[in-house]
Design an enzyme around this catalytic site. Structure first.
Site, PDB file in Angstrom:
ATOM      1  N   PHE A  22      37.548  37.462  34.741  1.00 38.91           N
ATOM      2  CA  PHE A  22      36.234  37.004  34.270  1.00 38.91           C
ATOM      3  C   PHE A  22      35.602  36.046  35.280  1.00 38.91           C
ATOM      4  O   PHE A  22      34.421  35.735  35.163  1.00 38.91           O
ATOM      5  CB  PHE A  22      36.377  36.240  32.939  1.00 38.91           C
ATOM      6  CG  PHE A  22      36.914  37.058  31.809  1.00 38.91           C
ATOM      7  CD1 PHE A  22      36.064  37.749  30.968  1.00 38.91           C
ATOM      8  CD2 PHE A  22      38.283  37.142  31.579  1.00 38.91           C
ATOM      9  CE1 PHE A  22      36.551  38.512  29.920  1.00 38.91           C
ATOM     10  CE2 PHE A  22      38.779  37.895  30.536  1.00 38.91           C
ATOM     11  CZ  PHE A  22      37.921  38.588  29.696  1.00 38.91           C
TER      12      PHE A  22
ATOM     13  N   THR B 151      28.862  43.393  34.411  1.00 38.42           N
ATOM     14  CA  THR B 151      27.688  43.221  33.559  1.00 38.42           C
ATOM     15  C   THR B 151      26.781  44.442  33.618  1.00 38.42           C
ATOM     16  O   THR B 151      26.796  45.181  34.618  1.00 38.42           O
ATOM     17  CB  THR B 151      26.917  41.969  34.039  1.00 38.42           C
ATOM     18  OG1 THR B 151      25.608  41.986  33.488  1.00 38.42           O
ATOM     19  CG2 THR B 151      26.764  41.937  35.559  1.00 38.42           C
ATOM     20  N   ASP B 152      25.955  44.614  32.571  1.00 37.70           N
ATOM     21  CA  ASP B 152      24.968  45.710  32.597  1.00 37.70           C
ATOM     22  C   ASP B 152      23.840  45.413  33.586  1.00 37.70           C
ATOM     23  O   ASP B 152      23.042  46.294  33.895  1.00 37.70           O
ATOM     24  CB  ASP B 152      24.411  45.971  31.188  1.00 37.70           C
ATOM     25  CG  ASP B 152      23.780  44.761  30.528  1.00 37.70           C
ATOM     26  OD1 ASP B 152      23.761  43.676  31.143  1.00 37.70           O
ATOM     27  OD2 ASP B 152      23.315  44.884  29.376  1.00 37.70           O
ATOM     28  N   GLU B 153      23.783  44.170  34.077  1.00 35.05           N
ATOM     29  CA  GLU B 153      22.666  43.816  34.978  1.00 35.05           C
ATOM     30  C   GLU B 153      22.737  44.559  36.305  1.00 35.05           C
ATOM     31  O   GLU B 153      21.742  44.644  37.029  1.00 35.05           O
ATOM     32  CB  GLU B 153      22.626  42.299  35.196  1.00 35.05           C
ATOM     33  CG  GLU B 153      22.515  41.562  33.882  1.00 35.05           C
ATOM     34  CD  GLU B 153      22.182  40.087  34.021  1.00 35.05           C
ATOM     35  OE1 GLU B 153      21.609  39.694  35.036  1.00 35.05           O
ATOM     36  OE2 GLU B 153      22.523  39.332  33.090  1.00 35.05           O
TER      37      GLU B 153
ATOM     38  N   ILE C  60      39.918  32.391  42.880  1.00 34.26           N
ATOM     39  CA  ILE C  60      40.349  33.797  42.949  1.00 34.26           C
ATOM     40  C   ILE C  60      40.034  34.416  44.311  1.00 34.26           C
ATOM     41  O   ILE C  60      40.556  35.466  44.654  1.00 34.26           O
ATOM     42  CB  ILE C  60      39.734  34.686  41.839  1.00 34.26           C
ATOM     43  CG1 ILE C  60      38.199  34.567  41.837  1.00 34.26           C
ATOM     44  CG2 ILE C  60      40.332  34.409  40.487  1.00 34.26           C
ATOM     45  CD1 ILE C  60      37.514  35.806  41.320  1.00 34.26           C
TER      46      ILE C  60
ATOM     47  N   TYR D 252      22.379  37.501  41.502  1.00 40.34           N
ATOM     48  CA  TYR D 252      23.610  37.499  40.696  1.00 40.34           C
ATOM     49  C   TYR D 252      24.090  38.929  40.471  1.00 40.34           C
ATOM     50  O   TYR D 252      25.269  39.264  40.691  1.00 40.34           O
ATOM     51  CB  TYR D 252      23.345  36.806  39.339  1.00 40.34           C
ATOM     52  CG  TYR D 252      24.320  37.183  38.242  1.00 40.34           C
ATOM     53  CD1 TYR D 252      25.645  36.760  38.286  1.00 40.34           C
ATOM     54  CD2 TYR D 252      23.914  37.961  37.153  1.00 40.34           C
ATOM     55  CE1 TYR D 252      26.547  37.116  37.278  1.00 40.34           C
ATOM     56  CE2 TYR D 252      24.799  38.317  36.144  1.00 40.34           C
ATOM     57  CZ  TYR D 252      26.113  37.897  36.213  1.00 40.34           C
ATOM     58  OH  TYR D 252      26.993  38.242  35.221  1.00 40.34           O
TER      59      TYR D 252
ATOM     60  N   LYS E 209      27.541  40.943  41.658  1.00 41.64           N
ATOM     61  CA  LYS E 209      28.461  41.606  40.718  1.00 41.64           C
ATOM     62  C   LYS E 209      28.630  43.078  41.103  1.00 41.64           C
ATOM     63  O   LYS E 209      29.741  43.618  41.075  1.00 41.64           O
ATOM     64  CB  LYS E 209      27.937  41.497  39.273  1.00 41.64           C
ATOM     65  CG  LYS E 209      27.983  40.110  38.660  1.00 41.64           C
ATOM     66  CD  LYS E 209      29.391  39.567  38.500  1.00 41.64           C
ATOM     67  CE  LYS E 209      30.202  40.278  37.440  1.00 41.64           C
ATOM     68  NZ  LYS E 209      31.530  39.623  37.259  1.00 41.64           N
TER      69      LYS E 209
HETATM   70  N1  LIG Z   1      27.895  35.808  29.601  1.00 46.23           N
HETATM   71  C1  LIG Z   1      27.487  37.073  29.452  1.00 46.23           C
HETATM   72  O1  LIG Z   1      26.619  37.360  28.637  1.00 46.23           O
HETATM   73  C2  LIG Z   1      28.128  38.178  30.285  1.00 46.23           C
HETATM   74  C3  LIG Z   1      27.788  39.507  30.013  1.00 46.23           C
HETATM   75  C4  LIG Z   1      28.420  40.523  30.729  1.00 46.23           C
HETATM   76  C5  LIG Z   1      29.350  40.211  31.698  1.00 46.23           C
HETATM   77  N2  LIG Z   1      29.650  38.915  31.956  1.00 46.23           N
HETATM   78  C6  LIG Z   1      30.665  38.633  32.966  1.00 46.23           C
HETATM   79  O2  LIG Z   1      31.747  38.025  32.291  1.00 46.23           O
HETATM   80  C7  LIG Z   1      32.391  37.073  33.138  1.00 46.23           C
HETATM   81  C8  LIG Z   1      32.469  35.720  32.436  1.00 46.23           C
HETATM   82  O3  LIG Z   1      31.154  35.269  32.137  1.00 46.23           O
HETATM   83  P1  LIG Z   1      30.945  33.865  31.404  1.00 46.23           P
HETATM   84  O4  LIG Z   1      29.611  33.903  30.770  1.00 46.23           O
HETATM   85  O5  LIG Z   1      32.131  33.541  30.596  1.00 46.23           O
HETATM   86  O6  LIG Z   1      30.889  32.892  32.662  1.00 46.23           O
HETATM   87  P2  LIG Z   1      31.115  31.302  32.759  1.00 46.23           P
HETATM   88  O7  LIG Z   1      30.163  30.842  33.813  1.00 46.23           O
HETATM   89  O8  LIG Z   1      31.058  30.663  31.416  1.00 46.23           O
HETATM   90  O9  LIG Z   1      32.620  31.179  33.279  1.00 46.23           O
HETATM   91  C9  LIG Z   1      33.000  31.536  34.568  1.00 46.23           C
HETATM   92  C10 LIG Z   1      34.344  30.907  34.833  1.00 46.23           C
HETATM   93  O10 LIG Z   1      34.790  31.329  36.130  1.00 46.23           O
HETATM   94  C11 LIG Z   1      35.280  30.203  36.840  1.00 46.23           C
HETATM   95  N3  LIG Z   1      35.105  30.493  38.286  1.00 46.23           N
HETATM   96  C12 LIG Z   1      33.942  30.625  38.971  1.00 46.23           C
HETATM   97  N4  LIG Z   1      34.207  30.913  40.253  1.00 46.23           N
HETATM   98  C13 LIG Z   1      35.562  30.973  40.375  1.00 46.23           C
HETATM   99  C14 LIG Z   1      36.448  31.249  41.435  1.00 46.23           C
HETATM  100  N5  LIG Z   1      35.984  31.520  42.671  1.00 46.23           N
HETATM  101  N6  LIG Z   1      37.784  31.232  41.216  1.00 46.23           N
HETATM  102  C15 LIG Z   1      38.273  30.968  39.966  1.00 46.23           C
HETATM  103  N7  LIG Z   1      37.477  30.685  38.924  1.00 46.23           N
HETATM  104  C16 LIG Z   1      36.138  30.696  39.117  1.00 46.23           C
HETATM  105  C17 LIG Z   1      34.454  29.034  36.350  1.00 46.23           C
HETATM  106  O11 LIG Z   1      35.118  27.796  36.585  1.00 46.23           O
HETATM  107  C18 LIG Z   1      34.317  29.379  34.862  1.00 46.23           C
HETATM  108  O12 LIG Z   1      35.405  28.880  34.141  1.00 46.23           O
HETATM  109  C19 LIG Z   1      31.597  37.054  34.439  1.00 46.23           C
HETATM  110  O13 LIG Z   1      32.240  37.859  35.381  1.00 46.23           O
HETATM  111  C20 LIG Z   1      30.255  37.653  34.057  1.00 46.23           C
HETATM  112  O14 LIG Z   1      29.646  38.317  35.152  1.00 46.23           O
HETATM  113  C21 LIG Z   1      29.062  37.886  31.277  1.00 46.23           C
END
Ligand SMILES: NC(=O)c1ccc[n+]([C@@H]2O[C@H](COP(=O)([O-])OP(=O)(O)OC[C@H]3O[C@@H](n4cnc5c(N)ncnc54)[C@H](O)[C@@H]3O)[C@@H](O)[C@H]2O)c1
Length: 337
Positions: A81, A126-128, A60, A153, A157
């Site tokens: 995401f 994220t809330d972080e 991305i 991290y 974000k």
């Molecule tokens: N997991 C949680 O509890 C949580 C909570 C709040 C927010 N989030 C946010 O939600 C989103 C998804 O989190 P998750 O836990 O599913 O993460 P994850 O690590 O399981 O998945 C991330 C995905 O992004 C892809 N990716 C990474 N860098 C990329 C790039 N440069 N180009 C294209 N694809 C790329 C990876 O291959 C992977 O498939 C994130 O942005 C995270 O900050 C997560």
């Protein structure tokens, strides 16, 4: 057909979102753009209908690649995401990857949204980014709470979120940013806290607990997060920020206690490990703004144990999913069993 470009749709939340949207909306087509880092897993989406789910391996943060994809598929909406997400990895090396994915990535998507007049881009955050709350204080994170990220991290974000804000303020680019609390549910990568605790407990190994274990998070089921984004795709107001949480504050010790009870394992199957530097004590969300739009979680505090039971059952039913992950050389160092 409504075409949605989803960034990071092979990861945990992204793949749940793609699956949810295809199931809930027969008129939706997903263009799933994922770089397939160690956290990306095509297994998560391999059973989805090929006529409505198109997977493209791309970064991305690569403007040329994103522009070409958008010109070919003309999405109506973007939901991103894609990110580097593992806090420990941002502390112990690899921070450069976080800056590219979490800061440059949203910038490229903002630019594409502006250039190609895409009606809506939702950036998932994220809330972080809000920093830490104390255990005893009443305060919650509101949409207006100032950013105070403590970990690399979270800082990355926050950087991506602020770029989104600036595109709206400066150019009027239609962007929404969401801040969600910790997710649990199917397809979660085994390096994360709950799936790791489940696999350790099932193997009768000690579950590592950081420090005193009194780190409090508001655990939301991933399906409720997906439903919230679905609602915002229709009712969200560009330029606005929405917090997503379910009033389910639990300490790590509480979560492990419930898991061990469900699994019928001894309560002392835990081991204290050295604390994470800069570890935030507590996150807690005020989600009244999105609730006012009509969103309500299916899995609130009362349903947490049911949600965990279903998650354990999912891992039991999908042992082959984890086994296949373990055979991938690029991720073995990230899976802790
Ligand atoms: N997991 C949680 O509890 C949580 C909570 C709040 C927010 N989030 C946010 O939600 C989103 C998804 O989190 P998750 O836990 O599913 O993460 P994850 O690590 O399981 O998945 C991330 C995905 O992004 C892809 N990716 C990474 N860098 C990329 C790039 N440069 N180009 C294209 N694809 C790329 C990876 O291959 C992977 O498939 C994130 O942005 C995270 O900050 C997560």
């Amino acid at each position: 057909m409504r075409t949605i470009l989803v960034g990071g749709g092979a990861g945990f939340i992204g793949s749940n979102f793609v699956r949810y949207m295809l199931g809930a909306h027969p008129d939706v087509r997903i263009i799933n753009v994922d770089k397939l880092t160690y956290a990306g897993n095509l297994d998560n989406v391999s059973d989805l209908p090929a006529d409505r789910h198109i997977f493209i391996k791309a970064d991305i943060a690569d403007q040329e690649a994103i522009d070409a994809i958008i010109q070919e598929y003309r999405p109506d909406q973007i939901v991103n995401f894609a990110a580097e997400t593992h806090v420990d990895r941002s502390i112990h090396g690899g921070l450069r990857d976080f800056v590219f994915a979490n800061v440059m990535g949203p910038q490229v998507l903002c630019e594409a949204t502006k250039k190609f007049n895409i009606p809506l881009y939702i950036q998932i955050s994220t809330d972080e980014v809000f920093g830490a709350l104390e255990l005893e204080e009443d305060r919650l994170f509101h949409e207006e709470t100032a950013f105070a990220p403590n970990m690399p991290y979270a800082a990355c974000k926050a950087g991506g979120d602020l770029i989104c804000r600036s595109y709206f303020k400066t150019f009027g680019t239609p962007i929404i940013v969401t801040h969600c609390s910790n997710n649990y549910g199917p397809y979660q990568f085994p390096e994360k806290f709950i799936p790791q605790a489940i696999s350790k407990a099932l193997a009768d190994q000690h579950i590592p607990i950081y420090g005193d274990g009194l780190y409090v998070r508001d655990w939301i089921h991933v399906i409720d997060h997906c439903r919230a984004i679905d609602l915002l795709l229709n009712k969200g107001v560009p330029g606005e920020v929405y917090n997503i949480g379910v009033d389910n504050e639990r300490s790590n010790l509480d979560v492990v206690k419930i898991l061990l009870e469900i699994l019928g394992k001894p309560a002392d199957l835990t081991v204290t490990v050295q604390d994470r530097p800069g570890h935030d004590r507590r996150y807690a969300i005020d989600a009244s703004k999105i609730k006012a739009l009509g969103w309500a979680p299916l899995y609130g505090r009362e349903e947490f144990e049911r949600g965990l039971r279903e998650k354990i059952q999912w891992y039991a039913d999908n042992a082959a999913w984890i086994d296949r992950l373990k055979t991938r050389g690029d991720i073995n160092s990230h899976i802790k069993t």
